[in-house]
Scaffold this motif. Sequence first.
Motif, short mmCIF file in Angstrom:
data_model
loop_
_atom_site.label_atom_id
_atom_site.label_comp_id
_atom_site.label_asym_id
_atom_site.label_seq_id
_atom_site.Cartn_x
_atom_site.Cartn_y
_atom_site.Cartn_z
N ILE A 85 0.84 -1.20 0.00
CA ILE A 85 0.00 0.00 0.00
C ILE A 85 0.87 1.25 0.00
O ILE A 85 0.63 2.20 -0.76
CB ILE A 85 -0.94 0.00 1.23
CG1 ILE A 85 -2.01 -1.09 1.09
CG2 ILE A 85 -1.61 1.37 1.39
CD1 ILE A 85 -2.90 -1.23 2.31
N LEU A 88 2.47 1.73 -3.40
CA LEU A 88 1.47 2.11 -4.39
C LEU A 88 1.06 3.57 -4.19
O LEU A 88 0.91 4.32 -5.17
CB LEU A 88 0.25 1.20 -4.28
CG LEU A 88 -0.84 1.41 -5.34
CD1 LEU A 88 -0.30 1.06 -6.73
CD2 LEU A 88 -2.07 0.56 -5.03
N GLN A 89 0.88 3.96 -2.95
CA GLN A 89 0.50 5.35 -2.67
C GLN A 89 1.57 6.33 -3.14
O GLN A 89 1.27 7.39 -3.69
CB GLN A 89 0.26 5.52 -1.16
CG GLN A 89 -0.93 4.76 -0.60
CD GLN A 89 -2.25 5.39 -1.01
OE1 GLN A 89 -2.82 5.05 -2.05
NE2 GLN A 89 -2.74 6.30 -0.20
N THR A 92 1.62 6.41 -7.15
CA THR A 92 0.48 7.05 -7.79
C THR A 92 0.31 8.51 -7.37
O THR A 92 -0.56 9.21 -7.90
CB THR A 92 -0.82 6.30 -7.45
OG1 THR A 92 -1.01 6.29 -6.02
CG2 THR A 92 -0.77 4.87 -7.97
N PRO A 308 -7.37 3.32 0.39
CA PRO A 308 -6.92 2.04 0.97
C PRO A 308 -6.99 2.03 2.50
O PRO A 308 -7.34 1.01 3.11
CB PRO A 308 -5.47 1.93 0.49
CG PRO A 308 -5.40 2.77 -0.74
CD PRO A 308 -6.33 3.92 -0.47
N PHE A 360 -5.81 -2.94 0.33
CA PHE A 360 -4.97 -2.74 -0.85
C PHE A 360 -5.77 -2.95 -2.13
O PHE A 360 -5.73 -2.10 -3.05
CB PHE A 360 -3.80 -3.71 -0.78
CG PHE A 360 -2.88 -3.66 -1.97
CD1 PHE A 360 -2.13 -2.53 -2.24
CD2 PHE A 360 -2.75 -4.76 -2.81
CE1 PHE A 360 -1.27 -2.48 -3.33
CE2 PHE A 360 -1.90 -4.73 -3.90
CZ PHE A 360 -1.16 -3.58 -4.16
N ALA A 364 -7.20 0.21 -4.33
CA ALA A 364 -6.67 0.41 -5.68
C ALA A 364 -7.79 0.53 -6.70
O ALA A 364 -7.72 1.35 -7.63
CB ALA A 364 -5.74 -0.75 -6.04
N GLN A 367 -9.42 3.95 -6.43
CA GLN A 367 -8.55 4.98 -6.97
C GLN A 367 -8.39 4.88 -8.48
O GLN A 367 -7.80 5.78 -9.10
CB GLN A 367 -7.17 4.90 -6.31
CG GLN A 367 -7.15 5.27 -4.84
CD GLN A 367 -5.78 5.09 -4.21
OE1 GLN A 367 -4.96 4.30 -4.68
NE2 GLN A 367 -5.52 5.81 -3.14
N THR A 369 -6.56 2.64 -10.02
CA THR A 369 -5.16 2.32 -10.29
C THR A 369 -5.07 1.19 -11.31
O THR A 369 -5.82 0.22 -11.24
CB THR A 369 -4.45 1.91 -9.00
OG1 THR A 369 -4.68 2.92 -8.01
CG2 THR A 369 -2.97 1.75 -9.22
N SER A 370 -4.12 1.29 -12.22
CA SER A 370 -3.96 0.27 -13.25
C SER A 370 -3.38 -1.01 -12.66
O SER A 370 -2.70 -0.99 -11.62
CB SER A 370 -3.03 0.77 -14.36
OG SER A 370 -1.71 0.91 -13.86
N VAL A 374 -0.34 -1.73 -9.73
CA VAL A 374 -0.53 -2.63 -8.59
C VAL A 374 0.56 -3.69 -8.58
O VAL A 374 1.17 -3.98 -7.53
CB VAL A 374 -1.93 -3.28 -8.65
CG1 VAL A 374 -2.05 -4.39 -7.60
CG2 VAL A 374 -3.01 -2.23 -8.43
#
Length: 524
Positions: A85, A88-89, A92, A308, A360, A364, A367, A369-370, A374
């Motif tokens: 997480i 990823l945060q 992005t 998340p 997570f 994602a 958000q 997110t792709s 991830v």
Amino acid sequence: MAVDALLAGTPVVLILVLMVALRWSAARAGLAGVAATAVIALAAFGFGRGVDGQLAAGTAFGGVVAESAFTAATILWIIVPALAIHHLQNATGATEVLRLALGRLTADPRLLAVLIAWFFALFVEGAAGFGASVALAAPFLVSSGFPRVDAVAIPMVGHAIGVSFGAVGTPIIPQVAATGLSGLELSRATGIYHVLLGGLLLTVVLLLVRRALPAAGQEHGRLWPWGVLAGASFLLPYHLLSRHVGPELPTLGGALAGGAVFAGALLVARRTAARTTAGSATPTGAALETEGGPPTGGARAAARAAAPYLVLVAAVLTTRLVPVVRDTLTAVTLDWELGGRFTGSIAPLYHPGTMLVVGFAIGALLQGTSAGAVWRAVRTTVGRLGPVAVALVAMLAISRLMVHAGMTDSLAVAATAAAGGGWPLVAPLVGALGTFVTGSATASNILFTDFQVATAESLALPVPAMAGAQGAGAAIGNIVCPHNIVAAGATVGLSGQEGDVLRRTAWIALAYALAAGVLAWWFA
């Protein structure tokens, strides 16, 4: 007996020397400690000998490895999604969105420091732990005008109260295995120390902030009323969560709830100031944005960036407080036993790591997110886990070897003879020492919880109080740990000035540990 205690303490002393004096990594020192512990356990304490005098070392050492690997896996199941997480945060830009949202709440750099070093650092500590909190907070304070040494020292102090329940309660996991107490029992036993003493840490944060920016007081007014609000708004939910929910949410939930209250108060103050200045009614959303408050779009962006963590909080609260959900998830367990002495158990669906995976995955999705982002976050996390996994297994192996060989009991007898009824006074210092050496409250709890339990039982002291003292001491050890100071300093280019940070934090760490010792003595 003195010889037995000396031999039993050798692995701990060896790790101290290797990590502090020779600056070995935790993984390398841990492996050396395992080898030394195995030799001592086998040669001096008869570990692995059956009743017929024949060696059963293969089964005995296999059991220790199995216990160590199993407990390490339960801890890694938290670390992996927590750090995923975090990565990823960062990748992005969600972390930066959250930091900018905080920066728009106030023009007073001192209040911004409270937001960052208290609420934001505690939030990151509760969600990810493992050094991420100060590493993220320090650069933001530098960009807000704080000298580099203060930018590191302030969040180092501010985040410490949350370390006992960092990374969704990771430091408590090895204590559950060592004491037989539930996570909620340990959460209550540990949390009470911080609830009663945590105000000391915030007071020091405020003093450091005032010292770093003395001119801001003349421009923006008094700081202490805001400090009282910051302390109360975090400590109240922290206490309730540690008392009634468990170890997963006190730090994360306390920071979210308290931060929301504090941010709301800052917005009210800004609107009042703007209304007074303009001599008109409450400004519109556009005027508020001009004054620096967060616009509606900014609030939505912040909520999306926090997705998340918000999902994680919802998942933990639902699974801990809704009986039908809790009972269903805890009914599924994985248990094993080897040789009648070595055991392990986990409820995988109820485990904090599972809650993190849910946060997570759903976060994602919310958000947008792709899948590639991830996957990169997961790959980055797993790629950096090698040394952490080796250190965890090694430290756990040392702990379990010492317990099963009777080495911990020998140390407890020696401690009983030396300290007697005064042991509670020094129990938190043991936890702080463990973190100072290893750089991790989790590792400190792994190394010393069995010792604390054995000593408590030998002296007829309450085990929960001593385990709580260990956990509280391990948390405060974070602010004087050389590993953490060096790592945090590296984020702001502080090379060569780490000693200045230590001089600002060492006295409060000692004072806090001694005060916790007085509480432990009172609880006992």
